[in-house]
Design a protein around this motif. Structure first.
Motif, PDB file in Angstrom:
ATOM      1  N   ASN A 124       0.748  -1.219   0.064  1.00  0.00           N
ATOM      2  CA  ASN A 124       0.016   0.045   0.117  1.00  0.00           C
ATOM      3  C   ASN A 124       0.706   1.352  -0.022  1.00  0.00           C
ATOM      4  O   ASN A 124       0.453   2.145  -0.548  1.00  0.00           O
ATOM      5  N   LEU A 125       1.921   1.328   0.742  1.00  0.00           N
ATOM      6  CA  LEU A 125       2.752   2.428   1.016  1.00  0.00           C
ATOM      7  C   LEU A 125       3.422   2.638  -0.401  1.00  0.00           C
ATOM      8  O   LEU A 125       3.786   3.761  -0.754  1.00  0.00           O
ATOM      9  N   GLN A 126       3.924   1.496  -1.173  1.00  0.00           N
ATOM     10  CA  GLN A 126       4.524   1.771  -2.588  1.00  0.00           C
ATOM     11  C   GLN A 126       3.760   2.601  -3.495  1.00  0.00           C
ATOM     12  O   GLN A 126       4.134   3.133  -4.322  1.00  0.00           O
ATOM     13  N   ARG A 127       2.453   2.099  -3.452  1.00  0.00           N
ATOM     14  CA  ARG A 127       1.519   2.903  -4.364  1.00  0.00           C
ATOM     15  C   ARG A 127       1.428   4.116  -3.902  1.00  0.00           C
ATOM     16  O   ARG A 127       1.139   4.932  -4.893  1.00  0.00           O
ATOM     17  N   ARG A 128       1.243   4.526  -2.734  1.00  0.00           N
ATOM     18  CA  ARG A 128       0.930   5.754  -2.181  1.00  0.00           C
ATOM     19  C   ARG A 128       2.197   6.726  -2.467  1.00  0.00           C
ATOM     20  O   ARG A 128       2.092   8.038  -2.897  1.00  0.00           O
ATOM     21  N   SER A 129       3.342   6.138  -2.228  1.00  0.00           N
ATOM     22  CA  SER A 129       4.438   7.001  -2.210  1.00  0.00           C
ATOM     23  C   SER A 129       4.739   7.108  -3.841  1.00  0.00           C
ATOM     24  O   SER A 129       5.397   8.490  -4.075  1.00  0.00           O
ATOM     25  N   LYS A 130       4.630   6.426  -4.790  1.00  0.00           N
ATOM     26  CA  LYS A 130       4.468   6.741  -6.092  1.00  0.00           C
ATOM     27  C   LYS A 130       3.867   7.902  -6.707  1.00  0.00           C
ATOM     28  O   LYS A 130       4.383   8.671  -7.193  1.00  0.00           O
ATOM     29  N   ALA A 131       2.563   8.036  -6.107  1.00  0.00           N
ATOM     30  CA  ALA A 131       1.640   8.840  -6.335  1.00  0.00           C
ATOM     31  C   ALA A 131       2.205  10.367  -5.660  1.00  0.00           C
ATOM     32  O   ALA A 131       2.239  11.399  -6.236  1.00  0.00           O
ATOM     33  N   ALA A 132       2.612  10.272  -4.263  1.00  0.00           N
ATOM     34  CA  ALA A 132       2.878  11.437  -3.650  1.00  0.00           C
ATOM     35  C   ALA A 132       4.243  11.967  -4.240  1.00  0.00           C
ATOM     36  O   ALA A 132       4.521  13.288  -4.395  1.00  0.00           O
ATOM     37  N   VAL A 133       5.268  11.098  -4.692  1.00  0.00           N
ATOM     38  CA  VAL A 133       6.366  11.598  -5.350  1.00  0.00           C
ATOM     39  C   VAL A 133       6.392  12.432  -6.489  1.00  0.00           C
ATOM     40  O   VAL A 133       6.872  13.376  -6.741  1.00  0.00           O
ATOM     41  N   ALA A 134       5.174  11.667  -7.566  1.00  0.00           N
ATOM     42  CA  ALA A 134       5.199  12.254  -8.658  1.00  0.00           C
ATOM     43  C   ALA A 134       4.448  13.502  -8.769  1.00  0.00           C
ATOM     44  O   ALA A 134       4.679  14.530  -9.166  1.00  0.00           O
ATOM     45  N   SER A 135       3.598  13.833  -7.677  1.00  0.00           N
ATOM     46  CA  SER A 135       2.675  14.979  -7.570  1.00  0.00           C
ATOM     47  C   SER A 135       3.683  16.037  -6.667  1.00  0.00           C
ATOM     48  O   SER A 135       3.030  17.002  -6.379  1.00  0.00           O
ATOM     49  N   ARG A 136       4.564  15.314  -5.825  1.00  0.00           N
ATOM     50  CA  ARG A 136       5.599  16.277  -5.032  1.00  0.00           C
ATOM     51  C   ARG A 136       4.612  16.917  -3.873  1.00  0.00           C
ATOM     52  O   ARG A 136       4.849  17.885  -3.432  1.00  0.00           O
ATOM     53  N   ASP A 137       3.966  15.975  -3.246  1.00  0.00           N
ATOM     54  CA  ASP A 137       2.993  16.353  -2.208  1.00  0.00           C
ATOM     55  C   ASP A 137       3.714  15.839  -0.898  1.00  0.00           C
ATOM     56  O   ASP A 137       4.027  14.659  -0.418  1.00  0.00           O
ATOM     57  N   LYS A 138       4.438  17.168  -0.300  1.00  0.00           N
ATOM     58  CA  LYS A 138       5.284  17.113   0.727  1.00  0.00           C
ATOM     59  C   LYS A 138       4.501  16.520   1.846  1.00  0.00           C
ATOM     60  O   LYS A 138       5.190  15.514   2.622  1.00  0.00           O
TER      61      LYS A 138
END
Length: 217
Positions: A124-138
């Protein structure tokens, strides 16, 4: 005939006395002692009677039988006591190994549960981190890193628990009284399962560390 009756009665009395004064803690142990005493007394009486008869006829046979029964009975009692103690020791080893196996299996279940939790959360964290890093959501990245740190801490704590359990059971496997037990193989298998769980925990910790590095912005 009187001679036979006399030394047979002596043997019976000797066995009875041995049982009454027995130091064995269990009925099985006392039975083993009595069997050893009886056999030793009978064999000793037979040998003694033969030697006594050769030396002094009927009277010599009687004396030899009594003496042989006493000596043989004492030797038989000593041997019976040794066997009884070995049986008692074996029974205790079985109980001890059963407790070791139960402990190892309980730790294996805990390690499995932690691994399952970490694996599920990690996906779950891998999916969320990919999206967060792509959108640069700190904010999202910070939350993810906090969850990763918590999971790593939990997994590392479980690795310590497994290490402690493996060390304890390895000591049990090295004990000489355990090696002849029918449960020795089961304990060895349980320790092997714990080692496998530890390896899986190590893999999940490495994956969490890699994911943590990937979430740097």
């Amino acid at each position: 005939m009187n001679l036979i009756r006399r030394w047979s009665a002596f043997v019976s009395a000797f066995v009875t006395l041995a049982v009454l004064t027995s130091c064995a803690e269990t009925q099985e142990g006392r039975k083993t002692q009595a069997q050893g005493t009886g056999l030793g007394a009978l064999l000793g009486a037979a040998v003694g009677a033969g030697l006594g008869a050769a030396a002094g006829g009927g009277r010599g046979a009687a004396i030899g039988a009594a003496s042989g029964a006493a000596v043989g009975g004492a030797a038989g009692f000593a041997y019976g006591t040794h066997v009884a103690h070995q049986k008692a020791k074996y029974a205790k080893a079985e109980d001890w190994l059963n407790a070791c196996i139960a402990s190892a299996r309980a730790e294996r279940r805990r390690a499995y549960a932690v691994n399952e939790k970490v694996s599920t959360r990690l996906a779950n964290l891998q999916r969320r981190s990919k999206a967060a890093v792509a959108s640069r959501d700190k904010a999202a990245v910070t939350q993810i890193r906090t969850e990763i740190a918590t999971l790593k801490q939990e997994a590392n704590a479980e690795v310590k628990n497994v290490n402690n359990e493996v060390a304890a059971q390895q000591n049990a496997l090295k004990d000489s009284s355990a090696r002849g037990s029918s449960n020795y193989g089961q304990l060895k298998e349980s320790v092997g399962s714990l080692e496998a769980s530890k390896a899986q925990l190590g893999q999940n910790i490495s994956r969490l560390a890699a994911l943590e590095n990937q979430t740097n912005l």
